[in-house]
Design an enzyme around this catalytic site. Structure first.
Site, PDB file in Angstrom:
ATOM      1  N   ARG A 124       0.832  -1.192   0.000  1.00  0.00           N
ATOM      2  CA  ARG A 124       0.000   0.000   0.000  1.00  0.00           C
ATOM      3  C   ARG A 124       0.875   1.252   0.000  1.00  0.00           C
ATOM      4  NH1 ARG A 124      -4.757   1.993  -1.689  1.00  0.00           N
ATOM      5  NH2 ARG A 124      -6.011   3.029  -0.091  1.00  0.00           N
ATOM      6  N   THR A 420      -8.634  -0.040 -10.026  1.00  0.00           N
ATOM      7  CA  THR A 420      -8.097  -1.284  -9.491  1.00  0.00           C
ATOM      8  C   THR A 420      -8.218  -2.470 -10.454  1.00  0.00           C
ATOM      9  OG1 THR A 420      -8.746  -0.463  -7.313  1.00  0.00           O
ATOM     10  CG2 THR A 420      -8.052  -2.720  -7.407  1.00  0.00           C
ATOM     11  N   ASP A 467      -7.744   8.509  -0.885  1.00  0.00           N
ATOM     12  CA  ASP A 467      -8.456   7.524  -0.074  1.00  0.00           C
ATOM     13  C   ASP A 467      -8.478   7.932   1.398  1.00  0.00           C
ATOM     14  OD1 ASP A 467      -9.326   5.846  -2.023  1.00  0.00           O
ATOM     15  OD2 ASP A 467      -7.822   4.297  -1.719  1.00  0.00           O
ATOM     16  N   SER A 492      -8.107   1.167   2.621  1.00  0.00           N
ATOM     17  CA  SER A 492      -8.436   0.609   1.318  1.00  0.00           C
ATOM     18  C   SER A 492      -9.649  -0.308   1.437  1.00  0.00           C
ATOM     19  CB  SER A 492      -7.247  -0.189   0.772  1.00  0.00           C
ATOM     20  OG  SER A 492      -7.597  -0.910  -0.388  1.00  0.00           O
ATOM     21  N   SER A 493     -10.296  -0.562   0.305  1.00  0.00           N
ATOM     22  CA  SER A 493     -11.368  -1.551   0.240  1.00  0.00           C
ATOM     23  C   SER A 493     -10.926  -2.822  -0.470  1.00  0.00           C
ATOM     24  CB  SER A 493     -12.582  -0.965  -0.497  1.00  0.00           C
ATOM     25  OG  SER A 493     -13.081   0.154   0.180  1.00  0.00           O
ATOM     26  N   GLY A 516     -13.473   0.000  -6.242  1.00  0.00           N
ATOM     27  CA  GLY A 516     -13.574   0.940  -5.144  1.00  0.00           C
ATOM     28  C   GLY A 516     -14.223   0.300  -3.934  1.00  0.00           C
TER      29      GLY A 516
END
EC number: 2.3.2.2
Length: 609
Positions: A124, A420, A467, A492-493, A516
């Site tokens: 990340r 993503t 984010d 994050s998701s 997302g």
């Protein structure tokens, strides 16, 4: 759309670079064990949705969002490479052919199983050392316009994908690091055909045209996006990948490529960022303890914070498990009205907890000192009691109280999340992985970097810092857990997921999705469909989507009959239809080997042997 002189002045002298590249090229091809074969793959037909057959394999399987990327991973596995080897090759090709979704300028989460242990590798992005909680506030202390913040140097976090993959490869790779870059380098230098999805993404994005490099690379003189079938070469990216192949992640995080990255962030014409060469050089990928949760007859393993994915998914599934069984969760091949109501209400409650509690664990303590408190059976039973015959409605779901906190956090307002890509791979050596990778929005920060090569093309930088919560405090004046702080990793998701049998510990499935915040809904529904309803991977991925982040409900356009919208509205939901373009990939273990599915909404495929 010419390149401003300020950018030209930072480029490498071309003659010197050519000598370096010739040297690296010779080194890459010397006595290589892996010989990449250029595939004869044509772009898919221009279709919003394409039926996929599902793919059965015996020895190994790789699923990715683009056929060229899947093929690169397949060839690595065919040559005896490991799942990690294949993931490196897939990611580098995705940087080239799916630049709107992921790449070396972004970050990723990777779940890896070596036949015995599960490890979570974190790539990340981090906030630069020069930022604070006012990063996205204007002169009056108000949050910036979201789109303006995205397309700027302010939004760029320190990328982590390459460092993460390098760390995982050191521990689980079987083929040499440099050889894994050959597919992407060959495709970048020899060209690939622009597919419908890349063309549509380029055509629909107005901001990318403003970038001095991307504007002239992806668009013609009239500003029109490159057409489907256009043979696109990316010599700048090829040159950059050759350096990373030779030098490892240091080739990106230090030296001329890093200098060029920093220059483009710090000299953005609208809003410059503070990311520095020191930030790049000091970035470290993380190895984290995965969260593995018992559910039904399975052990579901996912990524811990700063990802909110696993915790929120398992809260949703845990609440549903505590409700009386439905006679018919499916109706005419779709989730029934009754199941949708429960799923959406559980999502409201889980997202309320997510928005209050979950953030980077190095900056924020878990409720009660343990993230598992959010999944405690008694707590989930209390939350499930909130699910009634009528919807709680927009804003009606409040966070619960899973455990004591030293700091009272406020609820983060909802902000857009997008972009993503997902990769699932199983090899013939007993390894499996699920990797979700991103540059956040489509085309990230809309900043292209060419590594200082002076060659056409390059790679795109992330906008991952958006984010974070733009507001450091909530309406009640309490701090927001996911506020901006130097060195912090934004929530994050992303939900890369590995599933195992609870008794035998044998692999059951690898899956995940882009999308997302809706990644959580897509992945949760797929788990239910595969493991509870008995659908195969392809059938599960074809089910229509339903999403709520706590407010309105969005049903996938054309996925449900009008009667479903009416039924949900009668239960108190505010419902509308919209395009919900997931990009799910899933591989499940079978008695004969594996069965893979690819999302019909995108151009991904599964390959194996």
């Amino acid at each position: 759309m010419g390149v401003p002189p300020v950018f030209v002045s930072r480029r490498w002298p071309f003659a010197g670079l050519a000598a370096v590249l010739l040297s690296l090229s010779s080194g890459l091809n010397a006595e290589a064990d892996f010989q990449y074969r250029m595939p004869a793959i044509e772009p898919e037909a221009a279709s919003e949705r394409e039926d996929k057959p599902g793919w059965a394999t015996e020895r190994f399987a790789v699923a990715a969002a683009n056929p060229l990327a899947t093929d690169a991973g397949y060839q690595v596995l065919e040559a005896g490479g490991s799942a990690i080897d294949a993931a490196v090759a897939v990611q580098m090709v995705l940087t080239l052919v799916e630049p709107q979704s992921s790449g070396i300028g972004g970050g990723a989460f990777l779940m890896h199983h070596d036949g015995e242990d599960v490890v979570a590798y974190g790539g990340r992005e981090t906030a630069p050392s020069g930022v604070d909680e006012t990063l996205f506030l204007d002169e009056e202390g108000e949050p910036l316009d979201f789109t303006a913040a995205v397309a700027s140097g302010l939004s760029v976090g320190v990328p982590g994908t390459v460092r993460m993959l390098e760390r995982a490869h050191r521990e689980h790779g079987r083929l040499p690091w440099a050889e894994l870059f050959e597919p992407a380098i060959r495709l970048a230098e020899e060209g690939f055909a622009v597919g419908p999805r890349l063309h549509a993404s380029l055509d629909g994005d107005e901001l990318l045209r403003d970038d001095p490099l991307a504007g002239v690379y992806y668009y013609d003189e009239e500003g029109k996006a490159l057409p489907v079938g256009h043979e696109l070469k990316n010599p700048a990216l090829g040159a950059i990948l050759r350096v990373i192949a030779e030098e490892g992640s240091s080739g990106l995080h230090t030296g001329r490529i890093a200098e060029d990255l920093v220059f483009r962030v710090q000299n953005h014409p609208e809003r410059s960022g503070s990311l520095s060469q020191e930030d790049l050089a000091s970035y470290a990928a993380k190895t984290r303890e995965p969260l593995c949760t018992a559910w039904r007859d399975y052990r579901v393993c996912g990524f811990p914070p700063p990802s909110s994915g696993h915790l929120t998914i398992m809260q949703i599934l845990g609440m549903l498990e505590r409700l009386p069984a439905l006679e018919s969760p499916l109706a005419e091949g779709r989730p029934s009205d009754a199941w949708l109501h429960r799923f959406l209400e559980a999502s409201r409650l889980a997202f309320a907890d997510r928005n209050q509690y979950i953030a980077d664990p190095e900056f924020v303590d878990a409720p009660g000192g343990d993230w598992e408190t959010l999944l405690a059976p008694d707590y989930l039973s209390l939350r499930a009691e909130r699910i009634g015959e009528r919807s709680l409605g927009s804003g009606g779901a409040e966070p619960g109280n899973p455990g004591a906190l030293e700091i009272a956090w406020d609820i983060q307002p909802t902000q857009p999340e997008a972009g993503t890509s997902h990769i699932s791979i199983v090899d013939e050596h007993g390894n499996a992985l699920a990797m979700t990778t991103t540059i956040e929005q489509g085309f990230g920060s809309r900043i292209m970097a060419d590594g200082g090569t002076g060659l056409p093309g390059g790679y795109l930088l992330n906008n991952e810092l958006t984010d974070f919560s733009f507001s450091p405090e909530g309406e009640n004046g309490k701090p927001i857990a996911n506020r901006v702080e130097a060195g912090k990793r934004p929530r994050s998701s992303m939900s890369p997921t590995l599933v195992f049998d609870r008794d035998s510990n044998e692999l059951v499935a690898s899956l995940g999705s882009p999308g997302g915040a809706a990644i959580i809904h897509y992945t949760a529904k797929t788990l239910v469909a595969m493991l509870d309803w008995g659908l195969d991977a392809q059938q599960a991925l074809e089910l229509p989507h339903a999403v709520t982040l706590g407010g309105p409900v969005f049903l996938e356009e054309g996925g449900f009959p009008a009667a479903t919208l009416d039924a949900l509205e009668a239960l108190g939901h505010e419902v509308s239809e919209r395009e919900l373009v997931s990009g799910l990939q899933a591989i499940q273990a079978t008695e004969e080997g594996f069965f893979g599915g690819a999302d019909p909404r995108r151009e991904g495929v599964v390959m194996g042997k």
